[in-house]
Design an enzyme around this catalytic site. Sequence first.
Site, PDB file in Angstrom:
ATOM      1  N   HIS A  93       0.831  -1.200   0.000  1.00 40.84           N
ATOM      2  CA  HIS A  93       0.000   0.000   0.000  1.00 40.84           C
ATOM      3  C   HIS A  93       0.870   1.255   0.000  1.00 40.84           C
ATOM      4  O   HIS A  93       2.027   1.203   0.400  1.00 40.84           O
ATOM      5  CB  HIS A  93      -0.821   0.095   1.302  1.00 40.84           C
ATOM      6  CG  HIS A  93      -1.680  -1.066   1.629  1.00 40.84           C
ATOM      7  ND1 HIS A  93      -3.030  -1.047   1.431  1.00 40.84           N
ATOM      8  CD2 HIS A  93      -1.386  -2.267   2.186  1.00 40.84           C
ATOM      9  CE1 HIS A  93      -3.560  -2.196   1.867  1.00 40.84           C
ATOM     10  NE2 HIS A  93      -2.584  -2.960   2.330  1.00 40.84           N
ATOM     11  N   TYR A  94       0.268   2.389  -0.365  1.00 39.05           N
ATOM     12  CA  TYR A  94       0.815   3.665   0.104  1.00 39.05           C
ATOM     13  C   TYR A  94      -0.125   4.212   1.153  1.00 39.05           C
ATOM     14  O   TYR A  94      -1.322   3.851   1.189  1.00 39.05           O
ATOM     15  CB  TYR A  94       1.080   4.654  -1.025  1.00 39.05           C
ATOM     16  CG  TYR A  94      -0.071   5.189  -1.853  1.00 39.05           C
ATOM     17  CD1 TYR A  94      -1.251   5.681  -1.285  1.00 39.05           C
ATOM     18  CD2 TYR A  94       0.048   5.260  -3.232  1.00 39.05           C
ATOM     19  CE1 TYR A  94      -2.269   6.206  -2.057  1.00 39.05           C
ATOM     20  CE2 TYR A  94      -0.971   5.773  -4.017  1.00 39.05           C
ATOM     21  CZ  TYR A  94      -2.126   6.248  -3.424  1.00 39.05           C
ATOM     22  OH  TYR A  94      -3.141   6.762  -4.188  1.00 39.05           O
ATOM     23  N   GLU A 153       2.443  -0.847   4.563  1.00 36.27           N
ATOM     24  CA  GLU A 153       2.138   0.527   4.143  1.00 36.27           C
ATOM     25  C   GLU A 153       3.458   1.259   3.878  1.00 36.27           C
ATOM     26  O   GLU A 153       4.357   1.277   4.729  1.00 36.27           O
ATOM     27  CB  GLU A 153       1.387   1.282   5.254  1.00 36.27           C
ATOM     28  CG  GLU A 153      -0.046   0.830   5.461  1.00 36.27           C
ATOM     29  CD  GLU A 153      -1.035   1.485   4.492  1.00 36.27           C
ATOM     30  OE1 GLU A 153      -0.614   2.307   3.642  1.00 36.27           O
ATOM     31  OE2 GLU A 153      -2.231   1.157   4.604  1.00 36.27           O
ATOM     32  N   HIS A 208      -2.625  -3.065  -3.319  1.00 39.99           N
ATOM     33  CA  HIS A 208      -3.987  -2.908  -2.818  1.00 39.99           C
ATOM     34  C   HIS A 208      -4.967  -2.770  -3.988  1.00 39.99           C
ATOM     35  O   HIS A 208      -6.069  -3.311  -3.954  1.00 39.99           O
ATOM     36  CB  HIS A 208      -4.057  -1.673  -1.899  1.00 39.99           C
ATOM     37  CG  HIS A 208      -5.242  -1.650  -1.000  1.00 39.99           C
ATOM     38  ND1 HIS A 208      -5.510  -0.583  -0.173  1.00 39.99           N
ATOM     39  CD2 HIS A 208      -6.237  -2.552  -0.789  1.00 39.99           C
ATOM     40  CE1 HIS A 208      -6.632  -0.853   0.503  1.00 39.99           C
ATOM     41  NE2 HIS A 208      -7.078  -2.025   0.149  1.00 39.99           N
TER      42      HIS A 208
HETATM   43 ZN   LIG Z   1      -4.047   0.622   0.637  1.00 40.84          ZN
END
Ligand SMILES: [Zn+2]
Length: 231
Positions: free
Chosen positions: A25-26, A90, A132
Site C-alpha cells: 500500500h501507500y 504501508e 492494494h
Molecule cells: Zn491501501
Amino acid sequence: MDDIIDSLSPNFDARDQAISMVVLHYTGMRDAESAIAWLRNPESRVSCHYLIAEDGQILRMVAEENRAWHAGLSYWRGISAVNGCSVGIEIVNPGHEFGYRPFTEEQMDALIPLLAGIVDRHQVPRANVVGHSDVAPARKQDPGELFDWPRLARHGLAVARPSRDLVDPHWTDGGFLLALERYGYDVRSARDAIIAFQRRFRPETLDGIIDGECRAILLQLLLDRERGHVI
Ligand SMILES: [Zn+2]
C-alpha cells in the site's frame, strides 16, 4: 531484522487463515506522522503489519501472526477478504490525493529485505505479492503506477512484466475479462479491473481500454503460470 521499531496498533484480531499473500500500500496521507497516528487510532479500525517511512525506517504495527486491517473489502484468486491470509505493508507516500511521487530509494532498500523475509518465512507465491489496487480495483489505486514492481521482480519477489515472445491472442473483450479473472482479479467492475491490471503490468498507459499489448501480457502471465514458471 533488528532495525525495526515497534509502534503497535490496537487494530487487529485473530487470523482465520495461514499467510499466503502480501499486500503493498501507500499511506495516502499528507505526512508520515498523520498516517501513523491514524493507523494507531482505535477509531480508525485500520492498521498494517509494517510501515516504511520515507527515510527507510520500518515500524512494526501488528505482529504477523495476527490479522491487521489493511485491505478492507477485497478479492484475489478465489480468496475474499484477503486480510485473513495476508501481510500488509504501508509505504509512506502522499498518494494520488495529496501529491503522488516516486517512492524513495531508502524505502525500496528497506522493503526488499523485509519482503524477502516474509515471502521466505511463509512461502508466499510470487503471484500473491500484490498491490492494494489489485485486490480492490474499484476502490483503490495504491501503491500506484510509480511503484517499482520491476525492481521487486528482479529480486524474485514479484511477478515480472512479460516482455519476450508476446503474442496478441485477439480475445474478445469478454474473453480478456475471463482471462483476467482467471489470473486473480475481481472483474465485476470491468474498467476498474482493467486499469488495476494496467497499473501493475503496463503502467505507462492507464486508459482502461483493452488493447493488443494488454492481451499479450495477460496471455503470457497465464502461460507462465501454467508452465510452472511462476506460481
Ligand atoms: Zn491501501
